[in-house]
Design a protein around this motif. Structure first.
Motif, mmCIF file in Angstrom:
data_model
loop_
_atom_site.group_PDB
_atom_site.id
_atom_site.type_symbol
_atom_site.label_atom_id
_atom_site.label_comp_id
_atom_site.label_asym_id
_atom_site.label_seq_id
_atom_site.Cartn_x
_atom_site.Cartn_y
_atom_site.Cartn_z
ATOM 1 N N GLY A 57 0.846 -1.196 0.000
ATOM 2 C CA GLY A 57 0.000 0.000 0.000
ATOM 3 C C GLY A 57 0.871 1.231 0.000
ATOM 4 N N ASP A 58 0.710 2.073 1.040
ATOM 5 C CA ASP A 58 1.530 3.284 1.094
ATOM 6 C C ASP A 58 2.726 3.111 2.029
ATOM 7 O OD1 ASP A 58 0.184 3.204 3.454
ATOM 8 O OD2 ASP A 58 -0.602 5.247 3.356
ATOM 9 N N LYS A 59 3.087 1.837 2.279
ATOM 10 C CA LYS A 59 4.216 1.594 3.186
ATOM 11 C C LYS A 59 5.314 0.791 2.502
ATOM 12 C CE LYS A 59 1.780 1.522 7.555
ATOM 13 N NZ LYS A 59 1.208 0.664 8.578
ATOM 14 N N LEU A 60 6.545 1.003 2.949
ATOM 15 C CA LEU A 60 7.640 0.095 2.598
ATOM 16 C C LEU A 60 7.993 -0.640 3.889
ATOM 17 C CD1 LEU A 60 10.021 2.106 0.212
ATOM 18 C CD2 LEU A 60 8.682 0.071 -0.336
ATOM 19 N N VAL A 61 7.844 -1.964 3.835
ATOM 20 C CA VAL A 61 8.013 -2.800 5.027
ATOM 21 C C VAL A 61 9.188 -3.745 4.785
ATOM 22 C CG1 VAL A 61 6.853 -4.404 6.590
ATOM 23 C CG2 VAL A 61 5.507 -2.697 5.332
ATOM 24 N N VAL A 62 10.032 -3.890 5.791
ATOM 25 C CA VAL A 62 11.255 -4.678 5.590
ATOM 26 C C VAL A 62 10.933 -6.155 5.311
ATOM 27 C CG1 VAL A 62 11.828 -5.412 7.994
ATOM 28 C CG2 VAL A 62 13.654 -4.765 6.394
ATOM 29 N N GLY A 63 11.743 -6.765 4.467
ATOM 30 C CA GLY A 63 11.616 -8.186 4.133
ATOM 31 C C GLY A 63 12.867 -8.922 4.584
ATOM 32 N N PRO A 64 13.180 -10.069 3.961
ATOM 33 C CA PRO A 64 14.389 -10.801 4.339
ATOM 34 C C PRO A 64 15.627 -9.918 4.180
ATOM 35 C CG PRO A 64 13.084 -12.078 2.767
ATOM 36 C CD PRO A 64 12.456 -10.717 2.864
ATOM 37 N N TYR A 65 16.509 -9.970 5.192
ATOM 38 C CA TYR A 65 17.739 -9.196 5.077
ATOM 39 C C TYR A 65 18.847 -9.819 5.890
ATOM 40 C CZ TYR A 65 16.716 -6.773 9.602
ATOM 41 O OH TYR A 65 16.452 -6.447 10.919
ATOM 42 N N GLN A 66 20.075 -9.391 5.610
ATOM 43 C CA GLN A 66 21.234 -9.777 6.405
ATOM 44 C C GLN A 66 22.002 -8.507 6.722
ATOM 45 O OE1 GLN A 66 23.197 -13.360 5.849
ATOM 46 N NE2 GLN A 66 21.350 -14.387 5.129
ATOM 47 N N PRO A 68 23.003 -5.540 10.070
ATOM 48 C CA PRO A 68 22.481 -4.990 11.324
ATOM 49 C C PRO A 68 20.959 -4.804 11.280
ATOM 50 C CG PRO A 68 24.121 -3.519 10.322
ATOM 51 C CD PRO A 68 23.944 -4.650 9.390
ATOM 52 N N VAL A 69 20.351 -4.779 12.465
ATOM 53 C CA VAL A 69 18.894 -4.576 12.552
ATOM 54 C C VAL A 69 18.513 -3.282 11.848
ATOM 55 C CG1 VAL A 69 16.963 -4.190 14.129
ATOM 56 C CG2 VAL A 69 18.739 -5.822 14.724
ATOM 57 N N ALA A 70 17.447 -3.362 11.036
ATOM 58 C CA ALA A 70 17.068 -2.198 10.221
ATOM 59 C C ALA A 70 15.683 -1.687 10.603
ATOM 60 C CB ALA A 70 17.062 -2.607 8.753
ATOM 61 N N CYS A 71 15.351 -0.490 10.100
ATOM 62 C CA CYS A 71 14.014 0.079 10.281
ATOM 63 C C CYS A 71 12.993 -0.903 9.705
ATOM 64 C CB CYS A 71 13.857 1.384 9.506
ATOM 65 S SG CYS A 71 15.254 2.505 9.632
ATOM 66 N N GLN A 72 11.899 -1.142 10.415
ATOM 67 C CA GLN A 72 10.890 -2.089 9.918
ATOM 68 C C GLN A 72 9.998 -1.470 8.855
ATOM 69 O OE1 GLN A 72 9.670 -5.314 12.812
ATOM 70 N NE2 GLN A 72 9.725 -3.486 14.089
ATOM 71 N N GLU A 73 9.710 -0.167 9.024
ATOM 72 C CA GLU A 73 8.900 0.528 8.016
ATOM 73 C C GLU A 73 9.588 1.844 7.684
ATOM 74 O OE1 GLU A 73 4.818 1.051 9.109
ATOM 75 O OE2 GLU A 73 4.489 -1.094 9.414
ATOM 76 N N LEU A 74 9.467 2.263 6.416
ATOM 77 C CA LEU A 74 10.077 3.530 6.000
ATOM 78 C C LEU A 74 8.976 4.561 5.756
ATOM 79 C CD1 LEU A 74 12.708 2.124 3.473
ATOM 80 C CD2 LEU A 74 13.023 2.645 5.904
ATOM 81 N N ALA A 75 9.116 5.712 6.390
ATOM 82 C CA ALA A 75 8.115 6.778 6.255
ATOM 83 C C ALA A 75 7.885 7.103 4.784
ATOM 84 C CB ALA A 75 8.595 8.007 7.007
ATOM 85 N N GLN A 76 6.632 7.253 4.416
ATOM 86 C CA GLN A 76 6.277 7.397 3.000
ATOM 87 C C GLN A 76 6.940 8.601 2.323
ATOM 88 O OE1 GLN A 76 2.180 7.994 2.106
ATOM 89 N NE2 GLN A 76 2.402 7.357 -0.021
ATOM 90 N N GLY A 77 7.486 8.327 1.141
ATOM 91 C CA GLY A 77 7.990 9.403 0.296
ATOM 92 C C GLY A 77 9.369 9.918 0.659
ATOM 93 N N LYS A 78 9.989 9.325 1.677
ATOM 94 C CA LYS A 78 11.285 9.830 2.161
ATOM 95 C C LYS A 78 12.377 8.804 1.924
ATOM 96 C CE LYS A 78 12.886 11.674 6.231
ATOM 97 N NZ LYS A 78 13.005 11.374 7.638
ATOM 98 N N GLY A 79 13.581 9.252 1.593
ATOM 99 C CA GLY A 79 14.725 8.352 1.532
ATOM 100 C C GLY A 79 14.943 7.717 0.169
ATOM 101 N N CYS A 81 15.024 4.392 -0.754
ATOM 102 C CA CYS A 81 14.127 3.306 -1.195
ATOM 103 C C CYS A 81 12.865 3.872 -1.828
ATOM 104 C CB CYS A 81 13.775 2.397 -0.018
ATOM 105 S SG CYS A 81 15.191 1.460 0.569
ATOM 106 N N TRP A 82 12.270 4.864 -1.188
ATOM 107 C CA TRP A 82 11.071 5.478 -1.750
ATOM 108 C C TRP A 82 11.377 6.178 -3.076
ATOM 109 C CZ3 TRP A 82 6.210 4.618 -1.666
ATOM 110 C CH2 TRP A 82 5.613 4.060 -0.536
#
Ligand code: SME
Length: 160
Positions: A57-66, A68-79, A81-82
């Motif tokens: 939807g309007d979220k980017l949610v973390v998936g499989p990764y290797q 350090p611990v990362a942000c679980q969701e990324l604020a919309q429209g920023k950064g 990845c967006w």
């Protein structure tokens, strides 16, 4: 071409070969995505964090990764990845500190590449994000190979 670039090309070629043997063992998309991350993260030099963000939807949610611990969701429209989602293309950032709105999940991160991950119809459903603790770690070689590698995820895919 520099020695480093040649080394990088050889690594990507070997990784692609390994993935083309491994991935057909399952049609499960999540399993294939996880295998890609494990291999890239452990075989490529300078990959500090290697993983996915799923577009939900309007979220980017973390998936499989290797890494350090990362942000679980990324604020919309920023950064970064967006930005890759909105521009629908690969983005390379040589110095994350100079990218407006960059989201720092780990303060060691200095450069980054984000590559769209598409389903078998070409629709973006996730992004592959790789962070490095080195400045300018990613170039056109990474972009070309990572785009090719993430395409392997959706080949022969039964589930979506
Ligand atoms: N730096 C990313 C956020 C994800 S982390 O790097 C794992 C961004 O700016 O979108």
């Amino acid at each position: 071409m520099t020695d480093n670039s040649q080394k990088k090309l050889r690594r990507y070629a070997r990784i692609s070969e390994q993935l083309s043997d491994l991935l057909p063992e399952t049609d499960d998309r999540l399993a294939r995505m996880a295998s890609v991350i494990a291999i890239l993260h452990h075989k490529m030099d300078g990959f500090l964090w290697t993983g996915y963000y799923f577009l939900r939807g309007d979220k980017l949610v973390v998936g499989p990764y290797q890494g350090p611990v990362a942000c679980q969701e990324l604020a919309q429209g920023k950064g970064v990845c967006w930005a890759a989602v909105m521009r629908n293309r690969t983005i390379i950032v040589d110095d994350v500190h100079s990218f407006p709105g960059h989201i720092a999940c780990d303060s060691r991160s200095k450069s980054e590449i984000v590559v769209p991950v598409r389903d078998d119809k070409g629709k973006l459903f996730a992004v592959l994000d790789v962070d490095s603790a080195r400045y300018s770690n990613f170039d056109d070689i990474d972009a070309a190979w990572l785009e090719k590698i993430v395409k392997m995820i959706s080949i022969r895919m039964k589930y979506s």
